[in-house]
Design an enzyme around this catalytic site. Structure first.
Site, PDB file in Angstrom:
ATOM      1  N   ASP A   6       0.846  -1.208   0.000  1.00 26.51           N
ATOM      2  CA  ASP A   6       0.000   0.000   0.000  1.00 26.51           C
ATOM      3  C   ASP A   6       0.879   1.254   0.000  1.00 26.51           C
ATOM      4  O   ASP A   6       0.678   2.148   0.818  1.00 26.51           O
ATOM      5  CB  ASP A   6      -0.915  -0.039   1.239  1.00 26.51           C
ATOM      6  CG  ASP A   6      -1.976   1.046   1.200  1.00 26.51           C
ATOM      7  OD1 ASP A   6      -2.238   1.578   0.115  1.00 26.51           O
ATOM      8  OD2 ASP A   6      -2.539   1.347   2.275  1.00 26.51           O
ATOM      9  N   ASP A  48      -3.626  -2.821  -2.092  1.00 23.31           N
ATOM     10  CA  ASP A  48      -4.672  -1.790  -2.111  1.00 23.31           C
ATOM     11  C   ASP A  48      -4.490  -0.894  -3.343  1.00 23.31           C
ATOM     12  O   ASP A  48      -3.421  -0.868  -3.959  1.00 23.31           O
ATOM     13  CB  ASP A  48      -4.576  -0.952  -0.826  1.00 23.31           C
ATOM     14  CG  ASP A  48      -5.754   0.007  -0.664  1.00 23.31           C
ATOM     15  OD1 ASP A  48      -6.789  -0.193  -1.335  1.00 23.31           O
ATOM     16  OD2 ASP A  48      -5.638   0.958   0.120  1.00 23.31           O
ATOM     17  N   ASN A  49      -5.544  -0.156  -3.685  1.00 25.10           N
ATOM     18  CA  ASN A  49      -5.482   0.897  -4.724  1.00 25.10           C
ATOM     19  C   ASN A  49      -5.078   0.372  -6.101  1.00 25.10           C
ATOM     20  O   ASN A  49      -4.425   1.088  -6.868  1.00 25.10           O
ATOM     21  CB  ASN A  49      -4.468   2.002  -4.341  1.00 25.10           C
ATOM     22  CG  ASN A  49      -4.777   2.638  -3.010  1.00 25.10           C
ATOM     23  OD1 ASN A  49      -3.932   2.648  -2.119  1.00 25.10           O
ATOM     24  ND2 ASN A  49      -5.973   3.166  -2.868  1.00 25.10           N
ATOM     25  N   GLU A  77     -11.290   4.741  -0.187  1.00 24.68           N
ATOM     26  CA  GLU A  77     -11.570   4.938   1.227  1.00 24.68           C
ATOM     27  C   GLU A  77     -12.474   6.141   1.526  1.00 24.68           C
ATOM     28  O   GLU A  77     -12.381   7.173   0.901  1.00 24.68           O
ATOM     29  CB  GLU A  77     -10.255   5.076   2.033  1.00 24.68           C
ATOM     30  CG  GLU A  77      -9.249   6.079   1.503  1.00 24.68           C
ATOM     31  CD  GLU A  77      -8.263   5.438   0.518  1.00 24.68           C
ATOM     32  OE1 GLU A  77      -8.622   4.450  -0.130  1.00 24.68           O
ATOM     33  OE2 GLU A  77      -7.141   5.962   0.419  1.00 24.68           O
ATOM     34  N   LYS A  95       2.541   3.188  -5.945  1.00 23.74           N
ATOM     35  CA  LYS A  95       1.855   2.238  -6.834  1.00 23.74           C
ATOM     36  C   LYS A  95       2.796   1.688  -7.910  1.00 23.74           C
ATOM     37  O   LYS A  95       2.640   0.549  -8.346  1.00 23.74           O
ATOM     38  CB  LYS A  95       0.619   2.876  -7.478  1.00 23.74           C
ATOM     39  CG  LYS A  95      -0.315   3.588  -6.486  1.00 23.74           C
ATOM     40  CD  LYS A  95      -0.659   2.760  -5.268  1.00 23.74           C
ATOM     41  CE  LYS A  95      -1.084   3.614  -4.081  1.00 23.74           C
ATOM     42  NZ  LYS A  95      -1.091   2.912  -2.797  1.00 23.74           N
TER      43      LYS A  95
HETATM   44  C1  LIG Z   1      -1.571   5.039   1.053  1.00 26.26           C
HETATM   45  S1  LIG Z   1      -0.436   5.463   2.297  1.00 26.26           S
HETATM   46  C2  LIG Z   1      -0.387   4.023   3.305  1.00 26.26           C
HETATM   47  C3  LIG Z   1      -1.611   3.820   4.143  1.00 26.26           C
HETATM   48  C4  LIG Z   1      -1.471   2.715   5.172  1.00 26.26           C
HETATM   49  N1  LIG Z   1      -1.094   1.480   4.557  1.00 26.26           N
HETATM   50  C5  LIG Z   1      -2.770   2.545   5.897  1.00 26.26           C
HETATM   51  O1  LIG Z   1      -3.635   1.778   5.435  1.00 26.26           O
HETATM   52  O2  LIG Z   1      -2.962   3.168   6.932  1.00 26.26           O
HETATM   53  C6  LIG Z   1       1.094   5.341   1.418  1.00 26.26           C
HETATM   54  C7  LIG Z   1       2.333   5.558   2.292  1.00 26.26           C
HETATM   55  O3  LIG Z   1       3.447   4.984   1.602  1.00 26.26           O
HETATM   56  C8  LIG Z   1       4.568   5.801   1.772  1.00 26.26           C
HETATM   57  N2  LIG Z   1       5.472   5.472   0.662  1.00 26.26           N
HETATM   58  C9  LIG Z   1       5.404   5.897  -0.622  1.00 26.26           C
HETATM   59  N3  LIG Z   1       6.357   5.309  -1.365  1.00 26.26           N
HETATM   60  C10 LIG Z   1       7.018   4.473  -0.536  1.00 26.26           C
HETATM   61  C11 LIG Z   1       8.076   3.548  -0.721  1.00 26.26           C
HETATM   62  N4  LIG Z   1       8.647   3.354  -1.914  1.00 26.26           N
HETATM   63  N5  LIG Z   1       8.504   2.839   0.349  1.00 26.26           N
HETATM   64  C12 LIG Z   1       7.917   3.018   1.565  1.00 26.26           C
HETATM   65  N6  LIG Z   1       6.911   3.878   1.803  1.00 26.26           N
HETATM   66  C13 LIG Z   1       6.462   4.582   0.769  1.00 26.26           C
HETATM   67  C14 LIG Z   1       4.019   7.206   1.793  1.00 26.26           C
HETATM   68  O4  LIG Z   1       4.894   8.086   2.450  1.00 26.26           O
HETATM   69  C15 LIG Z   1       2.699   7.007   2.533  1.00 26.26           C
HETATM   70  O5  LIG Z   1       2.896   7.218   3.920  1.00 26.26           O
END
Ligand SMILES: C[S@@+](CC[C@H](N)C(=O)[O-])C[C@H]1O[C@@H](n2cnc3c(N)ncnc32)[C@H](O)[C@@H]1O
Length: 250
Positions: free
Chosen positions: A173, A201-202, A233, A176
């Protein structure tokens, strides 16, 4: 059902979120302080050591105050069911944000150690505050990094007990465009075992087309996948897809 759920596009916090998307990809935050505000709201309103109430309070904040990018309650129920089916003792989430998804995993798998990887240190700090409030600080660990960093983060996980055949549940998640590469990295390390479950997800919004194509191509070979039709969501107008894939073994 209130207008905020039926007409999400009219919510200022949703518009703000859409405008902030390019910044979000760099910082992991919307840019108006809503993630920090979430932690404060939980600390002020949720009963301490009550995971259900902490999750409900975050859902309430996302519905009534500012939209958040948590997996949310509708898709969260799909995640809960997969976690229970996996009978997880070790779970990994990619993308922590405010710690909501990891808490759902920990609640659905009371004996599991849950790890969550997050590239934004500020989000990790917020999630840790919320986990501490929920009484889950000893069961959920946030590793700041990304799986695509050339091995540093995966090595850190290996030092924490990730080894061949140990990972029961993977929740993807985060970025993407990294879903497939990061899954392949995990497969390369052999962390999944026959019967491990991968939830993504997504897959429709914002969309992970390469990941979806891979799972279609691997159907009945490496993975057996169910595509759950659901909603983005905290609203009911936009459709989304959650993929639940059983690993069939190497
Ligand atoms: C959609 S949110 C996650 C929501 C969480 N899984 C939840 O359900 O509460 C996406 C998160 O992924 C982090 N993110 C984006 N790219 C990433 C990567 N390559 N590795 C780790 N975290 C990443 C972002 O900073 C963000 O906090």
């Amino acid at each position: 059902m209130g207008w905020k759920q039926r007409l999400p596009f009219l919510r200022w916090s949703m518009v703000r979120m859409a405008v902030a998307m390019p910044g979000f990809l760099k910082t992991g935050q919307i840019g108006d302080g809503r993630e920090e505000a979430t932690a404060r709201y939980v600390e002020a309103n949720a009963r301490r050591n009550d995971v259900d109430h902490v999750l409900d309070t975050i859902d309430e904040f996302a519905r009534e105050k500012s939209m958040l990018m948590n997996v949310g309650d509708e898709k969260g129920a799909l995640l809960d069911a997969a976690v229970r089916r996996a009978d997880a003792t070790l779970a990994l989430e990619l993308g922590t944000y405010c710690g909501y998804g990891a808490m759902r995993i920990a609640r659905a798998a009371p004996d599991a150690k849950v790890f969550s990887v997050e590239f934004a240190a500020a989000n990790a700090a917020i999630a840790r505050r919320i986990w501490a409030h929920a009484g889950l600080a000893d069961r959920i660990t946030c590793v700041v990094g990304t799986l695509g960093d050339g091995g540093t983060t995966m090595d850190a996980l290996a030092k924490s007990g990730f080894a061949a055949g140990t990972l029961d549940l993977l929740f993807i998640d985060h970025d993407k465009s990294a879903y497939l590469a990061d899954l392949l990295g995990i497969l390369e390390r052999g962390w999944l075992h026959t019967g491990s479950i991968v939830v993504a997800d997504n897959v429709r919004v914002p969309g992970a087309p390469k990941y979806r194509a891979y799972m279609r191509e691997q159907q009945g070979k490496l993975f057996d996948t169910v595509e759950h039709a659901t909603h983005v969501e905290y609203q009911t107008l936009l459709s989304d897809l959650v993929l639940e894939s059983d690993y069939l073994g190497p």
